[in-house]
Structures are given as C-alpha cells and as structure tokens.
Design a protein around this motif. Structure first.
Motif, PDB file in Angstrom:
ATOM      1  N   ASN A  65       0.591  -0.887   0.085  1.00 13.55           N
ATOM      2  CA  ASN A  65       0.106   0.206   0.088  1.00 13.55           C
ATOM      3  C   ASN A  65       0.967   1.715  -0.032  1.00 13.55           C
ATOM      4  O   ASN A  65       0.026   2.095   0.800  1.00 13.55           O
ATOM      5  N   GLU A  66       2.222   1.540  -0.843  1.00 18.54           N
ATOM      6  CA  GLU A  66       2.883   2.475  -0.791  1.00 18.54           C
ATOM      7  C   GLU A  66       2.523   3.370  -1.610  1.00 18.54           C
ATOM      8  O   GLU A  66       2.362   2.425  -2.871  1.00 18.54           O
ATOM      9  N   PRO A  67       2.343   4.466  -1.856  1.00 14.80           N
ATOM     10  CA  PRO A  67       1.497   5.119  -3.124  1.00 14.80           C
ATOM     11  C   PRO A  67       3.284   4.894  -4.137  1.00 14.80           C
ATOM     12  O   PRO A  67       4.369   5.162  -3.948  1.00 14.80           O
ATOM     13  N   PRO A  68       2.966   5.153  -5.112  1.00 12.43           N
ATOM     14  CA  PRO A  68       4.581   4.872  -6.053  1.00 12.43           C
ATOM     15  C   PRO A  68       5.054   6.274  -6.688  1.00 12.43           C
ATOM     16  O   PRO A  68       5.071   7.347  -5.993  1.00 12.43           O
ATOM     17  N   ALA A  69       6.666   5.612  -6.842  1.00 15.38           N
ATOM     18  CA  ALA A  69       7.555   6.930  -6.736  1.00 15.38           C
ATOM     19  C   ALA A  69       6.658   7.456  -8.484  1.00 15.38           C
ATOM     20  O   ALA A  69       6.919   7.264  -9.317  1.00 15.38           O
ATOM     21  N   LEU A  83      11.231   0.695 -13.618  1.00 16.17           N
ATOM     22  CA  LEU A  83      12.145   0.542 -13.353  1.00 16.17           C
ATOM     23  C   LEU A  83      13.957   1.143 -13.765  1.00 16.17           C
ATOM     24  O   LEU A  83      14.648   1.155 -13.808  1.00 16.17           O
ATOM     25  N   LYS A  84      13.399   0.472 -15.559  1.00 16.76           N
ATOM     26  CA  LYS A  84      14.798   0.963 -16.347  1.00 16.76           C
ATOM     27  C   LYS A  84      14.573   2.137 -16.371  1.00 16.76           C
ATOM     28  O   LYS A  84      16.072   2.433 -16.406  1.00 16.76           O
ATOM     29  N   ASN A  85      13.988   2.437 -16.522  1.00 15.22           N
ATOM     30  CA  ASN A  85      14.414   4.334 -16.719  1.00 15.22           C
ATOM     31  C   ASN A  85      14.826   4.624 -15.315  1.00 15.22           C
ATOM     32  O   ASN A  85      15.702   5.774 -15.008  1.00 15.22           O
ATOM     33  N   VAL A  86      14.134   4.632 -14.268  1.00 17.26           N
ATOM     34  CA  VAL A  86      15.494   4.473 -13.183  1.00 17.26           C
ATOM     35  C   VAL A  86      16.641   4.495 -12.378  1.00 17.26           C
ATOM     36  O   VAL A  86      17.311   5.319 -12.482  1.00 17.26           O
ATOM     37  N   LYS A  87      16.624   2.954 -13.119  1.00 24.05           N
ATOM     38  CA  LYS A  87      18.180   2.563 -12.697  1.00 24.05           C
ATOM     39  C   LYS A  87      19.026   3.512 -14.003  1.00 24.05           C
ATOM     40  O   LYS A  87      20.528   4.082 -14.230  1.00 24.05           O
ATOM     41  N   GLU A  88      18.245   3.180 -15.191  1.00 24.35           N
ATOM     42  CA  GLU A  88      19.047   4.335 -16.483  1.00 24.35           C
ATOM     43  C   GLU A  88      19.519   6.327 -15.578  1.00 24.35           C
ATOM     44  O   GLU A  88      20.840   6.521 -16.167  1.00 24.35           O
ATOM     45  N   LEU A  89      18.356   6.977 -15.029  1.00 23.14           N
ATOM     46  CA  LEU A  89      18.613   7.556 -14.998  1.00 23.14           C
ATOM     47  C   LEU A  89      19.318   7.970 -13.746  1.00 23.14           C
ATOM     48  O   LEU A  89      20.701   9.271 -14.149  1.00 23.14           O
ATOM     49  N   ILE A  90      19.828   7.167 -12.796  1.00 20.13           N
ATOM     50  CA  ILE A  90      20.697   7.634 -11.918  1.00 20.13           C
ATOM     51  C   ILE A  90      21.660   6.978 -12.009  1.00 20.13           C
ATOM     52  O   ILE A  90      22.861   7.275 -11.344  1.00 20.13           O
ATOM     53  N   ILE A 127      24.895   1.814  -4.867  1.00 22.10           N
ATOM     54  CA  ILE A 127      23.730   3.020  -5.821  1.00 22.10           C
ATOM     55  C   ILE A 127      23.090   1.691  -6.425  1.00 22.10           C
ATOM     56  O   ILE A 127      21.625   2.534  -6.841  1.00 22.10           O
ATOM     57  N   GLU A 128      22.765   0.540  -6.672  1.00 21.09           N
ATOM     58  CA  GLU A 128      21.748  -0.664  -6.616  1.00 21.09           C
ATOM     59  C   GLU A 128      20.654  -0.569  -5.450  1.00 21.09           C
ATOM     60  O   GLU A 128      19.791  -0.352  -6.084  1.00 21.09           O
ATOM     61  N   ASP A 129      21.439  -0.422  -4.704  1.00 21.40           N
ATOM     62  CA  ASP A 129      20.291  -0.230  -3.094  1.00 21.40           C
ATOM     63  C   ASP A 129      19.508   1.254  -3.677  1.00 21.40           C
ATOM     64  O   ASP A 129      18.101   1.416  -3.068  1.00 21.40           O
ATOM     65  N   ILE A 130      20.000   2.200  -4.017  1.00 25.18           N
ATOM     66  CA  ILE A 130      19.453   4.016  -4.411  1.00 25.18           C
ATOM     67  C   ILE A 130      18.589   3.042  -4.904  1.00 25.18           C
ATOM     68  O   ILE A 130      17.217   3.781  -4.814  1.00 25.18           O
ATOM     69  N   VAL A 131      18.413   2.431  -6.712  1.00 19.48           N
ATOM     70  CA  VAL A 131      17.864   2.376  -7.444  1.00 19.48           C
ATOM     71  C   VAL A 131      16.631   1.148  -6.772  1.00 19.48           C
ATOM     72  O   VAL A 131      15.422   1.563  -7.482  1.00 19.48           O
ATOM     73  N   HIS A 132      16.788   0.540  -5.756  1.00 20.96           N
ATOM     74  CA  HIS A 132      15.911   0.125  -5.387  1.00 20.96           C
ATOM     75  C   HIS A 132      15.061   0.478  -4.366  1.00 20.96           C
ATOM     76  O   HIS A 132      13.384   0.226  -4.747  1.00 20.96           O
ATOM     77  N   GLU A 133      15.441   1.174  -4.013  1.00 23.62           N
ATOM     78  CA  GLU A 133      14.512   2.248  -2.616  1.00 23.62           C
ATOM     79  C   GLU A 133      13.847   3.444  -3.808  1.00 23.62           C
ATOM     80  O   GLU A 133      12.899   3.351  -2.973  1.00 23.62           O
ATOM     81  N   ILE A 134      14.421   3.897  -4.367  1.00 20.49           N
ATOM     82  CA  ILE A 134      13.478   4.323  -5.511  1.00 20.49           C
ATOM     83  C   ILE A 134      12.087   4.049  -6.425  1.00 20.49           C
ATOM     84  O   ILE A 134      11.447   4.370  -6.524  1.00 20.49           O
ATOM     85  N   ALA A 135      12.544   3.079  -7.276  1.00 21.16           N
ATOM     86  CA  ALA A 135      11.892   2.453  -8.426  1.00 21.16           C
ATOM     87  C   ALA A 135      10.672   1.086  -7.087  1.00 21.16           C
ATOM     88  O   ALA A 135       9.356   1.500  -7.836  1.00 21.16           O
ATOM     89  N   SER A 136      10.262   1.176  -5.549  1.00 25.19           N
ATOM     90  CA  SER A 136       9.610   0.222  -5.031  1.00 25.19           C
ATOM     91  C   SER A 136       9.119   1.216  -4.081  1.00 25.19           C
ATOM     92  O   SER A 136       7.955   0.787  -2.935  1.00 25.19           O
ATOM     93  N   THR A 137       9.748   2.000  -4.188  1.00 25.49           N
ATOM     94  CA  THR A 137       9.509   3.537  -2.758  1.00 25.49           C
ATOM     95  C   THR A 137       9.339   2.628  -2.054  1.00 25.49           C
ATOM     96  O   THR A 137       8.308   2.553  -0.438  1.00 25.49           O
ATOM     97  N   GLY A 138      10.627   2.265  -1.238  1.00 24.51           N
ATOM     98  CA  GLY A 138      10.308   1.593   0.199  1.00 24.51           C
ATOM     99  C   GLY A 138      10.976   1.913   1.122  1.00 24.51           C
ATOM    100  O   GLY A 138      10.965   3.480   1.103  1.00 24.51           O
ATOM    101  N   LYS A 139      10.863   2.178   2.425  1.00 23.03           N
ATOM    102  CA  LYS A 139      11.469   1.825   3.707  1.00 23.03           C
ATOM    103  C   LYS A 139      12.065   2.973   3.426  1.00 23.03           C
ATOM    104  O   LYS A 139      11.865   4.505   4.492  1.00 23.03           O
ATOM    105  N   TYR A 140      13.209   3.364   3.025  1.00 20.67           N
ATOM    106  CA  TYR A 140      13.926   4.397   2.683  1.00 20.67           C
ATOM    107  C   TYR A 140      14.514   5.233   1.737  1.00 20.67           C
ATOM    108  O   TYR A 140      15.165   5.996   0.985  1.00 20.67           O
ATOM    109  N   PHE A 141      12.990   5.035   0.759  1.00 19.57           N
ATOM    110  CA  PHE A 141      12.895   6.049  -0.167  1.00 19.57           C
ATOM    111  C   PHE A 141      12.679   7.608   0.045  1.00 19.57           C
ATOM    112  O   PHE A 141      13.875   7.751  -0.809  1.00 19.57           O
TER     113      PHE A 141
END
Length: 251
Positions: free
Chosen positions: A85-89, A147-154, A190-204
């Motif tokens: 139920n997290e809002p999307p990035a 996810l592809k664009n999040v990764k490529e941007l970062i 850096i991959e952790d940052i990609v993950h947090e952004i793409a999934s709007t995770g706990k550490y977004f």
C-alpha cells in the motif's frame, strides 16, 4: 384586490459561479488521480509479486549447486524494504521557465528542488504530494517511471548531494565514503538507491534526498510549450506511464 408584484429572481454573482465550477473541477481531478494511483499500486504489487517469485526460484536453484556456506543464503534472508500500500514513485520534471510565475508557485517549485527548467526529482506520489503538484501543474509534468528508466537515470545522470556539493556517482567505492550522509538506511551501493526509489521502499526519503536534482536534456520532440494539461493536449500534469516516453527523449 391588487395584483401581486412579481419579485425579481435572486442572481448568483459570476465570481461565485466561477469559484464553484473551479472547485468542482478540482474535486473531479483529485478523484481521478486517486483512482489512477490505486490502479497503479495494484499493478505494481502484481508485478512485484511475479518478480519476487522469479527471484525465489532462481535463488533456490543456486542453493542446489552451491554450499550453504556461500553468500547465497544471506541474500535470501536480506530484509526487504518494500511495503504494501505504498504510493508509487513519481518523477517530476520542470518544463517551464519563470515567466509570469506567481511567487507562491516559485516557492513550491524551490521546495521540490526544481529551480531550473528541465530539472527532475523523484517524489513519493502520496495524496499530499499530488496536491502540491497540482499547485505547480502548469510548470511541471510528472508520472510513474519504469524500473529501467529509474536505473538509467541514476547511473547516467545521478549525482549525490553531500552537504552543498554536487558529487558524481561514479562507483560504489564513492558510496562507501559518504555513507554517513544516508544515515542508518542500510543503503550501501548505487543499486540499493535504485531499489529504494523504484519500489518506494522504507528508505525512499533518504535515497531521494541523497540525490541531487537531475539535469535532463531538452527534448527535440515531446514538448509543445503549452501549459495546458497533458490529458487535454498540453504538456503539464500527470502523464502516468507515458512519462517514460519523455524520459527516454531527455536522458
């Protein structure tokens, strides 16, 4: 008996009618965006479930061929920061300059770190943020990046914000030098940052704040210079998944 004199009908001032119409349109827009957000959340959860099932199968196959003393087992036990139920990035791109800009709009744009045209930032698209984006809507466009664009941007245009310095994200060794800037977020690469952004995770929030606003290229096509909403044939406002087409042209 004298005839009754007809009383003139009460009229509603035009300014009140315009305000009522504006409030009705705003309410309909908010309802539409909320429905779109719910649809997006369900879609993301289904895609995430499929990805996790695929990852689990791959990891289990690896265990059949490697001893449990390898690093595969800790990967399976790694805590995931994805929550239901997290809002999307959302990626917000400033597409207009400061001509005819109200000071309140400028203040909101600066609070989003969108100080220059074609700057872009990641935000969590919750209800409060959507309301804020509506206040600056003629000057920005936004939507849900893949996810592809999040990764490529970062990886291509990502810079870290260290104090007031803009530091390029060249490799993970650089990340280790600036772990204090991310606090206790368990972000170590850096991959952790990609993950947090793409999934709007706990550490977004920590990951998004760590990133300097992206400086995108002016697209040769894709923007018409029209402040009207994208859904009405203009450039601004919510593009949903269509934001990915614009990102590809500006990255």
């Amino acid at each position: 008996m004298s005839e009754e004199v007809a009383q003139p009908l009460a009229t509603v001032p035009e300014i009140i009618l315009k305000k009522r119409k504006s409030n009705e349109e705003l309410a309909l827009r908010r309802k539409e965006q909320l429905e779109q957000r719910k649809f997006r959340l369900n879609k993301n959860k289904q895609e995430l479930s499929r990805n996790l099932r695929t990852l689990s199968k791959s990891s289990l196959q690896g265990i059949l061929f490697f001893p449990l003393t390898t690093l595969i087992f800790p990967i399976l036990l790694k805590e995931t920061s994805i929550r239901d139920n997290e809002p999307p990035a959302s990626l917000v791109i400033r597409i207009q300059g400061k001509n005819d800009m109200h000071p309140a709009v400028r203040k909101n744009l600066y609070s989003l770190n969108l100080r220059k045209i074609f700057n872009a930032v990641f935000v969590r698209a919750d209800e409060a943020m959507l309301e804020k984006l509506q206040r600056v809507e003629p000057y920005v466009t936004y939507g849900y990046p893949s996810l592809k664009n999040v990764k490529e941007l970062i990886y291509k245009k990502g810079y870290a914000k260290i104090g007031k310095q803009r530091v390029p994200l060249t490799d993970n060794n650089l990340m280790k030098r600036y772990l204090n800037a991310l606090g206790k977020s368990n972000i170590i690469c850096i991959e952790d940052i990609v993950h947090e952004i793409a999934s709007t995770g706990k550490y977004f929030k920590e990951a998004a704040s760590f990133l300097w606003p992206f400086t995108l290229n002016k697209p040769e096509v894709g923007l018409k210079g029209v402040k009207a909403r994208y859904l009405d044939g203009g450039d601004s406002g919510n593009r949903e998944d269509k934001i990915n087409d614009l990102i590809s042209k500006m990255n």
